[in-house]
Design an enzyme around this catalytic site. Structure first.
Site, mmCIF file in Angstrom:
data_model
loop_
_atom_site.group_PDB
_atom_site.id
_atom_site.type_symbol
_atom_site.label_atom_id
_atom_site.label_comp_id
_atom_site.label_asym_id
_atom_site.label_seq_id
_atom_site.Cartn_x
_atom_site.Cartn_y
_atom_site.Cartn_z
ATOM 1 N N HIS A 1 -2.527 -1.901 -7.300
ATOM 2 C CA HIS A 1 -3.624 -2.086 -6.356
ATOM 3 C C HIS A 1 -3.937 -3.566 -6.131
ATOM 4 O O HIS A 1 -4.144 -3.998 -4.994
ATOM 5 C CB HIS A 1 -4.898 -1.400 -6.860
ATOM 6 C CG HIS A 1 -4.752 0.063 -7.110
ATOM 7 N ND1 HIS A 1 -3.882 0.880 -6.438
ATOM 8 C CD2 HIS A 1 -5.400 0.860 -7.980
ATOM 9 C CE1 HIS A 1 -4.003 2.122 -6.870
ATOM 10 N NE2 HIS A 1 -4.918 2.132 -7.818
ATOM 11 N N GLU A 2 -3.981 -4.306 -7.221
ATOM 12 C CA GLU A 2 -4.334 -5.733 -7.126
ATOM 13 C C GLU A 2 -3.317 -6.487 -6.268
ATOM 14 O O GLU A 2 -3.686 -7.301 -5.415
ATOM 15 C CB GLU A 2 -4.399 -6.350 -8.533
ATOM 16 C CG GLU A 2 -5.456 -5.743 -9.444
ATOM 17 C CD GLU A 2 -4.996 -4.508 -10.225
ATOM 18 O OE1 GLU A 2 -5.718 -4.135 -11.172
ATOM 19 O OE2 GLU A 2 -3.946 -3.906 -9.912
ATOM 20 N N VAL B 1 -5.515 -12.160 14.786
ATOM 21 C CA VAL B 1 -4.386 -11.279 14.493
ATOM 22 C C VAL B 1 -4.347 -10.196 15.563
ATOM 23 O O VAL B 1 -5.388 -9.678 15.991
ATOM 24 C CB VAL B 1 -4.469 -10.673 13.075
ATOM 25 C CG1 VAL B 1 -5.633 -9.714 12.913
ATOM 26 C CG2 VAL B 1 -3.166 -9.989 12.694
ATOM 27 N N GLU B 2 -3.159 -9.872 16.031
ATOM 28 C CA GLU B 2 -3.001 -8.799 17.011
ATOM 29 C C GLU B 2 -3.077 -7.482 16.244
ATOM 30 O O GLU B 2 -2.362 -7.282 15.265
ATOM 31 C CB GLU B 2 -1.659 -8.974 17.738
ATOM 32 C CG GLU B 2 -1.508 -8.086 18.962
ATOM 33 C CD GLU B 2 -1.194 -6.662 18.612
ATOM 34 O OE1 GLU B 2 -1.907 -5.764 19.120
ATOM 35 O OE2 GLU B 2 -0.259 -6.426 17.824
ATOM 36 N N SER B 3 -3.947 -6.582 16.677
ATOM 37 C CA SER B 3 -4.289 -5.417 15.861
ATOM 38 C C SER B 3 -3.141 -4.421 15.688
ATOM 39 O O SER B 3 -3.029 -3.804 14.626
ATOM 40 C CB SER B 3 -5.524 -4.712 16.411
ATOM 41 O OG SER B 3 -5.292 -4.220 17.714
ATOM 42 N N ASP C 1 -0.883 6.232 -3.710
ATOM 43 C CA ASP C 1 -2.213 5.710 -4.005
ATOM 44 C C ASP C 1 -2.929 5.527 -2.675
ATOM 45 O O ASP C 1 -2.308 5.168 -1.667
ATOM 46 C CB ASP C 1 -2.122 4.350 -4.715
ATOM 47 C CG ASP C 1 -1.638 4.481 -6.148
ATOM 48 O OD1 ASP C 1 -2.034 5.444 -6.822
ATOM 49 O OD2 ASP C 1 -0.878 3.608 -6.595
ATOM 50 N N CYS D 1 2.511 4.064 -6.328
ATOM 51 C CA CYS D 1 2.450 3.550 -7.696
ATOM 52 C C CYS D 1 3.859 3.071 -8.061
ATOM 53 O O CYS D 1 4.830 3.822 -7.900
ATOM 54 C CB CYS D 1 1.999 4.638 -8.654
ATOM 55 S SG CYS D 1 2.137 4.152 -10.399
#
Length: 153
Positions: free
Chosen positions: A92-93, A73-75, A58, A51
């Protein structure tokens, strides 16, 4: 011997967790099935950030679906990128949309969506959804499978 994996720097060795999402290096590889439309899903059920006001952790369940074009994307690099948020202070957004936008910038996928299913803060869960456009009609894309909040688990 040169392969589509030859340029990867993080896979196959010890890599430190980046201190910030901005420092994280997301890597990509050529999509050997670029002539086919298909969905790739990544699920991070233990995502954490901080936060920005209180510094308290969070927690979220993040689901990323994308239909690749020329790149995947390489994991491991994705895991390190997501892990870099654990000391990152943002709402969060911002966290959810920042993850998606960084992937879109790297991959230029045919389509991408993200669901950020955040655990309650102040008694209210905050779920964040974003996608690049209309869902492709020619690809099976399952529901993200995360129920509305009722003691999520």
């Amino acid at each position: 011997m040169e392969t589509i994996y030859s340029d990867l720097k993080q896979l196959g060795g010890k890599t430190e967790l980046p201190e910030t999402p901005e420092q994280a290096v997301l890597e990509r590889v050529a999509n050997p099935q670029a002539d086919v439309s298909y969905c790739v899903r990544f699920t991070a059920p233990e995502f954490t950030s901080l936060c920005p006001m209180t510094g308290q952790p969070d927690f979220a369940h993040i689901v990323i679906d994308y239909v690749p074009d020329q790149w995947l994307v390489e994991s491991k690099s994705l895991k390190l990128f997501l892990g870099a948020f654990r000391n990152h202070g943002a709402f969060h957004e911002d966290c959810t949309v920042s993850i998606a936008r960084r992937l879109v910038e790297l991959l230029s996928p045919r389509w991408l969506r993200i669901g950020g299913y955040w655990y309650p803060r102040g008694g209210i869960p905050i779920d964040v959804f974003w996608q690049t456009g209309a869902m492709p009609a020619d690809v099976w894309i399952p529901d993200q499978g995360v129920p509305p909040y009722r003691g999520r688990g």
